[in-house]
Design an enzyme around this catalytic site. Structure first.
Site, mmCIF file in Angstrom:
data_model
loop_
_atom_site.group_PDB
_atom_site.id
_atom_site.type_symbol
_atom_site.label_atom_id
_atom_site.label_comp_id
_atom_site.label_asym_id
_atom_site.label_seq_id
_atom_site.Cartn_x
_atom_site.Cartn_y
_atom_site.Cartn_z
ATOM 1 N N LYS A 185 40.778 75.253 54.842
ATOM 2 C CA LYS A 185 39.673 74.589 54.153
ATOM 3 C C LYS A 185 39.068 73.547 55.079
ATOM 4 O O LYS A 185 39.628 72.474 55.284
ATOM 5 C CB LYS A 185 40.135 73.897 52.864
ATOM 6 C CG LYS A 185 38.915 73.527 52.011
ATOM 7 C CD LYS A 185 39.199 72.499 50.960
ATOM 8 C CE LYS A 185 39.074 71.086 51.460
ATOM 9 N NZ LYS A 185 37.737 70.721 51.999
ATOM 10 N N GLU A 258 48.238 64.571 60.002
ATOM 11 C CA GLU A 258 47.607 63.889 61.147
ATOM 12 C C GLU A 258 46.568 62.963 60.553
ATOM 13 O O GLU A 258 45.545 63.428 60.038
ATOM 14 C CB GLU A 258 46.947 64.916 62.078
ATOM 15 C CG GLU A 258 47.894 65.956 62.652
ATOM 16 C CD GLU A 258 48.885 65.380 63.640
ATOM 17 O OE1 GLU A 258 48.676 64.253 64.123
ATOM 18 O OE2 GLU A 258 49.897 66.051 63.900
ATOM 19 N N CYS A 292 39.686 60.113 65.425
ATOM 20 C CA CYS A 292 40.932 59.462 65.008
ATOM 21 C C CYS A 292 41.567 58.675 66.142
ATOM 22 O O CYS A 292 42.254 57.694 65.908
ATOM 23 C CB CYS A 292 41.903 60.500 64.473
ATOM 24 S SG CYS A 292 42.262 61.798 65.658
ATOM 25 N N GLU A 390 40.444 51.010 59.499
ATOM 26 C CA GLU A 390 39.743 51.905 60.431
ATOM 27 C C GLU A 390 38.256 51.904 60.062
ATOM 28 O O GLU A 390 37.911 52.161 58.908
ATOM 29 C CB GLU A 390 40.328 53.312 60.257
ATOM 30 C CG GLU A 390 39.825 54.343 61.220
ATOM 31 C CD GLU A 390 40.396 55.736 60.912
ATOM 32 O OE1 GLU A 390 40.601 56.053 59.724
ATOM 33 O OE2 GLU A 390 40.621 56.496 61.862
HETATM 34 P P1 NAD Z 1 39.458 62.873 54.128
HETATM 35 O O1 NAD Z 1 40.884 62.569 53.901
HETATM 36 O O2 NAD Z 1 38.470 62.304 53.181
HETATM 37 O O3 NAD Z 1 39.174 64.440 54.159
HETATM 38 C C1 NAD Z 1 39.902 65.320 54.980
HETATM 39 C C2 NAD Z 1 40.037 66.669 54.294
HETATM 40 O O4 NAD Z 1 40.779 66.491 53.088
HETATM 41 C C3 NAD Z 1 38.699 67.289 53.867
HETATM 42 O O5 NAD Z 1 38.764 68.696 54.047
HETATM 43 C C4 NAD Z 1 38.630 66.979 52.398
HETATM 44 O O6 NAD Z 1 37.832 67.891 51.653
HETATM 45 C C5 NAD Z 1 40.095 67.099 52.005
HETATM 46 N N1 NAD Z 1 40.465 66.403 50.763
HETATM 47 C C6 NAD Z 1 39.829 65.371 50.150
HETATM 48 N N2 NAD Z 1 40.481 65.046 48.994
HETATM 49 C C7 NAD Z 1 41.535 65.894 48.893
HETATM 50 C C8 NAD Z 1 42.579 66.060 47.938
HETATM 51 N N3 NAD Z 1 42.654 65.297 46.856
HETATM 52 N N4 NAD Z 1 43.498 67.028 48.147
HETATM 53 C C9 NAD Z 1 43.443 67.809 49.255
HETATM 54 N N5 NAD Z 1 42.468 67.693 50.181
HETATM 55 C C10 NAD Z 1 41.533 66.756 50.014
HETATM 56 O O7 NAD Z 1 39.179 62.401 55.622
HETATM 57 P P2 NAD Z 1 37.770 62.217 56.309
HETATM 58 O O8 NAD Z 1 37.259 60.876 55.947
HETATM 59 O O9 NAD Z 1 36.924 63.379 56.078
HETATM 60 O O10 NAD Z 1 38.222 62.245 57.846
HETATM 61 C C11 NAD Z 1 38.342 61.118 58.586
HETATM 62 C C12 NAD Z 1 39.786 60.667 58.661
HETATM 63 O O11 NAD Z 1 40.557 61.656 59.302
HETATM 64 C C13 NAD Z 1 39.942 59.417 59.497
HETATM 65 O O12 NAD Z 1 40.860 58.546 58.898
HETATM 66 C C14 NAD Z 1 40.493 59.941 60.805
HETATM 67 O O13 NAD Z 1 41.204 58.993 61.557
HETATM 68 C C15 NAD Z 1 41.349 61.078 60.335
HETATM 69 N N6 NAD Z 1 41.583 62.061 61.410
HETATM 70 C C16 NAD Z 1 42.829 62.157 61.952
HETATM 71 C C17 NAD Z 1 43.069 63.035 63.015
HETATM 72 C C18 NAD Z 1 44.425 63.134 63.662
HETATM 73 O O14 NAD Z 1 44.659 64.078 64.408
HETATM 74 N N7 NAD Z 1 45.325 62.198 63.436
HETATM 75 C C19 NAD Z 1 42.026 63.826 63.494
HETATM 76 C C20 NAD Z 1 40.773 63.689 62.923
HETATM 77 C C21 NAD Z 1 40.566 62.817 61.873
#
Ligand code: NAD
Length: 518
Positions: A185, A258, A292, A390
């Site tokens: 997804k 992650e 990230c 962040e």
């Molecule tokens: P997010 O947590 O809002 O969304 C990430 C994914 O989770 C999306 O596909 C979203 O649709 C899904 N999601 C949302 N609610 C959910 C739920 N209740 N159950 C299951 N899935 C759900 O994150 P974002 O704001 O889109 O992304 C940015 C964040 O991701 C930042 O904090 C960044 O640091 C982190 N990030 C981490 C890495 C890493 O490798 N550590 C890499 C990239 C981004």
């Protein structure tokens, strides 16, 4: 390098990709994907339901039964073809990534290169990681033991929008090579890039139903994905990561997370200032800081602070921001109005509490609706939102330090621990400082690329930045079930307890004396 694709070819590709999302029960309500460069519609895609996810998982499971019988060698060959196609067709990917995220092409390229690096790495190493291994048994002559690695089955991947190719594809690659199916997804804002990756995998020879892309929001599809998966890899915010962990734990499903970061860069007194300034630009503004591993805290030794700050401000003033599908820009747009608001709120909050803007700090609607200048602040302190949270945007705060001990303490004073860097002319000293930092990745004289791309070593976060690792042995073995098969060669006198006690005690004493007895 191929020339950029004409717009008509792109539209045809988008329409074709939209057709590759998992089929939808109710015929499919569609929704519009926005192009952040302009704020206009990029394309329409079907919204999947939780029932679509369950059906997609069933198709994936069916395909996986055959795929697990394909040899590791053949599976690896197919993923090496994927590697070749990703490199050869990179312009399609670069266009899609830029159009969906608004990032500069040079930052989109990192995704293409990393996808190739990870695919080659696991295609070349999987056989060794996954082969059946002889293991030592308690009494080697009496028992022989082997460890098998079986695929888990269907692995679920929930990915964010900021690196839509890398984070949808590179975690799935080792899972596929290990004999699993992938239920992916992507974020609902960036489905086209993930659909492209799945299409290219099919062209490379991955069976049609083995990779299923489901499109929709996490709150609607997340639970169904976790319930249908035998392992879940989640990349995204720490807040959502906790929700995923709770749901997976209820079902006793394995997971890796992650998550976010508040990454620190330490510039020591003996650093090459010119190199550190270039490094800081890359560390803070790649992907417009929506990365990230981006540095949001830059600690500089007081003896070089003024020079470093002045040169960084000068360099930022020269950065080129634009919305074109070419390599000219140094930085692109933010991905959405929500991202832009968060960045502005963090800066306004900090400034209202005494922070000073050294560079940037403003929207750039003249370039595109979500463009924001690369921004450097100083005088930030406890109580400001951006001090600990962040920001996930092109904003970094500068701090002075007097001793390296202080810098290490300041860097570690965070709930996050994802990616730090140390800048010094003495690389040995840099590695020593790295060993005292609480972060899953540390670059010495590099912001993130060298550690992230060292795929042979695990990568992930300490503290609230994650659970589990991608890359290295951990990045593939997590998609397998270990099985211990032990064969007893000689009958052991367990029936007669007294004889058995004597026998076992004598055997253990002999083992203790053997230099290699474990
Ligand atoms: P997010 O947590 O809002 O969304 C990430 C994914 O989770 C999306 O596909 C979203 O649709 C899904 N999601 C949302 N609610 C959910 C739920 N209740 N159950 C299951 N899935 C759900 O994150 P974002 O704001 O889109 O992304 C940015 C964040 O991701 C930042 O904090 C960044 O640091 C982190 N990030 C981490 C890495 C890493 O490798 N550590 C890499 C990239 C981004």
């Amino acid at each position: 390098m191929h020339p950029p694709r004409p717009p008509e070819a792109r539209e045809t590709l988008l329409r074709e990709l939209a057709g590759h999302a998992a089929p939808s029960e109710g015929g499919g309500e569609t929704f519009t994907i926005e192009a952040p460069f302009t704020g206009e519609a990029l394309g329409e895609v079907r919204r999947n339901t939780a029932e679509d996810v369950r059906r997609a998982a069933r198709r994936a499971r069916e395909a996986q039964r055959k795929w697990r019988e394909v040899s590791i060698r053949e599976r690896s060959k197919i993923l090496l073809r994927f590697h070749d196609l990703v490199l050869d067709r990179q312009n399609e990917a670069l266009d899609l990534i830029q159009l969906e995220t608004g990032k500069a092409r040079r930052h989109a390229l990192e995704e293409v290169l990393d996808t190739a690096i990870v695919s080659r790495y696991y295609a070349r190493t999987a056989k060794e990681f996954l082969r059946t291994k002889r293991r030592r048994s308690a009494f080697p002559i009496i028992t022989s033991t082997v460890e098998h690695r079986h695929p888990k089955g269907v692995c679920g991947f929930i990915a964010p929008w900021n690196y839509p190719l890398d984070l949808a594809a590179t975690d799935a690659v080792p899972a596929l090579i290990a004999g699993n199916a992938a239920l992916v997804k992507p974020d609902e804002r960036t489905p086209f890039t993930a659909l492209w990756a799945a299409k290219i995998m099919r062209e490379a020879g991955v069976p049609a139903d083995l990779v299923q892309i489901v499109v929709g929001s996490g709150s609607e599809l997340g639970t169904a994905i976790i319930e249908a998966s035998d392992f879940v890899t989640f990349t995204g915010s720490t807040k959502t990561g906790r929700i995923v962990a709770r749901k997976a734990a209820e079902r006793l499903t394995g997971f890796s997370l992650e998550l976010g970061g508040k990454n620190a860069m330490i510039v020591c007194a003996d650093a090459d200032v010119g190199r550190a300034v270039i490094g800081a630009e890359r560390a803070a503004f790649s992907g417009s800081g929506q990365l990230c591993v981006a540095a949001e805290r830059i600690y500089v030794h007081s003896s070089i602070y003024d020079e470093f700050a002045a040169r960084l401000v000068e360099r930022i003033g020269e950065m080129r921001l634009d919305a074109n599908l070419d390599f000219a820009a140094d930085m692109g747009s933010l991905a959405s109005e929500a991202q832009l608001r968060r960045v502005e709120e963090h800066i306004e909050d900090a400034v209202s509490k005494g922070a000073k803007v050294l560079a940037g700090g403003k929207r750039r609607p003249d370039i595109g609706p979500y463009f924001f200048e690369p921004t450097i602040l100083e005088n930030t302190s406890e109580g400001m939102a951006l001090f600990r949270e962040e920001t996930f945007g092109p904003v970094a705060a500068l701090f002075r330090f007097e001793s390296e001990d202080d810098a290490i303490k300041l860097a570690n004073d965070s709930d996050f621990g994802l990616n730090f860097s140390v800048w010094t002319r003495d690389a040995g000293r840099g590695r020593l400082i790295a060993s005292r930092l609480e972060a899953g990745m540390v670059g010495v004289n590099d912001a993130y690329a060298s550690a992230w791309s060292a795929t042979d070593s695990p990568m992930g976060g300490f503290k609230d930045s994650g659970v589990g690792r991608r890359h290295g042995s951990e990045g593939i073995l997590k998609y397998t079930e270990a099985q211990n098969v032990s064969t007893q060669r000689v009958e052991v006198p367990v029936g007669d307890a007294e004889r058995y006690a004597k026998f076992a005690t004598a055997a253990l004493k002999i083992m203790r004396r053997l230099p290699r007895g474990r």
